[in-house]
Write a protein that holds these residues in place. Structure first.
Motif, mmCIF file in Angstrom:
data_model
loop_
_atom_site.group_PDB
_atom_site.id
_atom_site.type_symbol
_atom_site.label_atom_id
_atom_site.label_comp_id
_atom_site.label_asym_id
_atom_site.label_seq_id
_atom_site.Cartn_x
_atom_site.Cartn_y
_atom_site.Cartn_z
ATOM 1 N N VAL A 50 40.609 22.455 18.767
ATOM 2 C CA VAL A 50 40.837 21.547 19.799
ATOM 3 C C VAL A 50 42.035 20.820 19.520
ATOM 4 N N ALA A 51 42.632 20.273 20.281
ATOM 5 C CA ALA A 51 43.354 19.058 20.794
ATOM 6 C C ALA A 51 42.636 17.722 20.277
ATOM 7 N N GLY A 80 58.001 17.778 15.982
ATOM 8 C CA GLY A 80 57.180 18.638 16.479
ATOM 9 C C GLY A 80 54.955 18.210 16.193
ATOM 10 N N TYR A 81 54.855 17.285 16.682
ATOM 11 C CA TYR A 81 53.397 16.168 16.050
ATOM 12 C C TYR A 81 52.770 16.403 17.532
ATOM 13 N N SER A 82 53.578 17.163 18.315
ATOM 14 C CA SER A 82 52.809 16.999 19.883
ATOM 15 C C SER A 82 51.954 18.780 19.760
ATOM 16 N N ASP A 83 52.963 19.550 19.116
ATOM 17 C CA ASP A 83 52.026 20.919 18.693
ATOM 18 C C ASP A 83 50.852 20.388 18.094
ATOM 19 N N ILE A 84 51.404 20.127 16.715
ATOM 20 C CA ILE A 84 50.676 19.899 15.716
ATOM 21 C C ILE A 84 49.134 19.793 15.777
ATOM 22 N N ILE A 85 49.707 18.439 16.546
ATOM 23 C CA ILE A 85 47.876 17.831 17.158
ATOM 24 C C ILE A 85 47.358 18.947 18.453
#
Length: 267
Positions: free
Chosen positions: A124-125, A192-197
Motif C-alpha cells: 500500500v502507499a 525518488g521518495y514519492s515512489d518509495i512510499i
C-alpha cells in the motif's frame, strides 16, 4: 518493466556450509537507508543450509548512485544480479522498502521466485515519514564531522532515538578528506521518495507461497491493510512477532531467523 538502465549492484555471497536437498539460494533485500551489511548475523545462520546473497540496492551501501527509485527499476536491478550470478530461481526476503522490491520482483518475474518473504511492509502507499531522518543526514553532510561522535551530535539535532541514530550511522564512511561522509545517494533517494512510499509495481498477483512477518508493536502492516495484501499475495501467511517493532529482525532476531527457516523448509 522500465526503460531505466540497471546498475551493477554490490552484494555479499555466502556459500552454503552444508546444502540441503532444497539448495535453492536465498536472496535478502534491505530496507530504506539499510544495506547488506546490516544482515550479516542473519546470513551466517541461513547459510548453514543454503547459499545466501544479500545485496545493496541502488543508492545504498556500496552500490552505485543512480536516478530512479521506482520499484520496477529496483526489481530489474535484482533480476540483473540474479542473471549475473546464474541464479534461475531463489527464495526472496525483503524488509520494508526491500519488501516492496521483493513483491514487485515476484509480480513481474514470478518464475524467478521460489517463495516470497516480506518483513513488515504492506503493498500500500504510506504517508511521508522521513523528514527528520533526511534532515539529520543533511546536517551530517553539511557539518563534515571528523569522527562518529561528532556525527552523532549532528544527527541528534533531528533524531532523538539513539538506536535510529546508530542505524543511520551505518551509512557513514571516512572519505579522502578525512571526514565522515555519506555513502548513500541521499539526493537520489529524496528525489525518488514519492515512489518509495508508493505501491509496489507489477500488474498481477503473486500466486506463489508467501510469508508476511509483521512486528506486534509496528503499524506498518495494520489489520485494515490485510485485504489489500491478500489481493496482491493471495497465498500469504501472516505471522506477528511479539515485542517487535518495524525492525523486527533486530528486535527478535532468533524468532525472525526461525520463521524464515521454517517457511523455506516447508516449501
Amino acid at each position: 518493466m522500465t526503460n531505466v538502465a540497471t546498475v551493477d549492484l554490490h552484494f555479499i555471497d555466502m556459500p552454503a556450509e552444508e546444502a540441503t536437498a532444497d539448495a535453492t539460494p536465498l536472496v535478502v533485500i534491505h530496507g530504506l537507508l539499510g544495506s547488506a551489511d546490516n544482515w550479516r548475523s542473519h546470513l551466517k545462520v541461513w547459510q548453514r543450509t543454503r547459499r545466501v546473497i544479500a545485496l545493496d540496492l541502488r543508492n545504498h551501501g556500496r552500490s552505485p548512485h543512480a536516478e530512479g527509485m521506482q520499484y520496477a527499476t529496483m526489481a530489474n536491478d535484482v533480476v540483473a544480479l540474479l542473471d549475473k550470478l546464474s541464479i534461475e530461481r531463489a527464495h526472496v526476503l525483503g524488509h520494508s522498502m526491500g519488501g516492496k522490491v521483493a513483491i514487485s520482483l515476484a509480480r513481474m518475474a514470478p518464475e524467478r521466485v521460489a517463495s516470497l518473504m516480506v518483513a513488515d511492509i504492506a503493498p500500500v502507499a504510506y504517508e511521508h515519514g522521513h523528514d527528520d531522518v533526511f534532515a539529520a543526514l543533511d546536517s551530517v553532510r553539511e557539518g563534515q564531522p571528523a569522527n562518529r561522535r561528532e556525527a552523532d551530535e549532528l544527527l541528534s539535532q533531528h533524531v532523538d532515538s539513539r538506536p535510529t541514530r546508530l542505524f543511520l550511522a551505518t551509512n557513514l564512511v571516512r572519505n579522502d578528506d578525512n571526514v565522515m561522509a555519506l555513502r548513500v545517494g541521499l539526493d537520489e533517494i529524496k528525489r525518488g521518495y514519492s515512489d518509495i512510499i508508493g505501491v509496489p509495481d507489477g500488474e498481477q498477483a503473486y500466486e506463489g507461497p508467501s510469508l508476511v512477518l509483521r512486528g506486534g508493536d509496528s503499524h506498518y502492516v495494520a489489520d485494515d491493510m490485510l485485504p489489500a495484501l491478500r489481493e496482491v499475495l493471495p497465498r500469504a501467511r501472516v505471522v506477528t512477532l511479539k515485542d517487535a517493532g518495524h525492525w523486527l529482525h533486530a528486535d527478535q532476531p532468533e524468532a525472525f531467523q526461525q520463521a524464515v527457516v521454517a517457511f523455506i523448509d516447508a516449501q
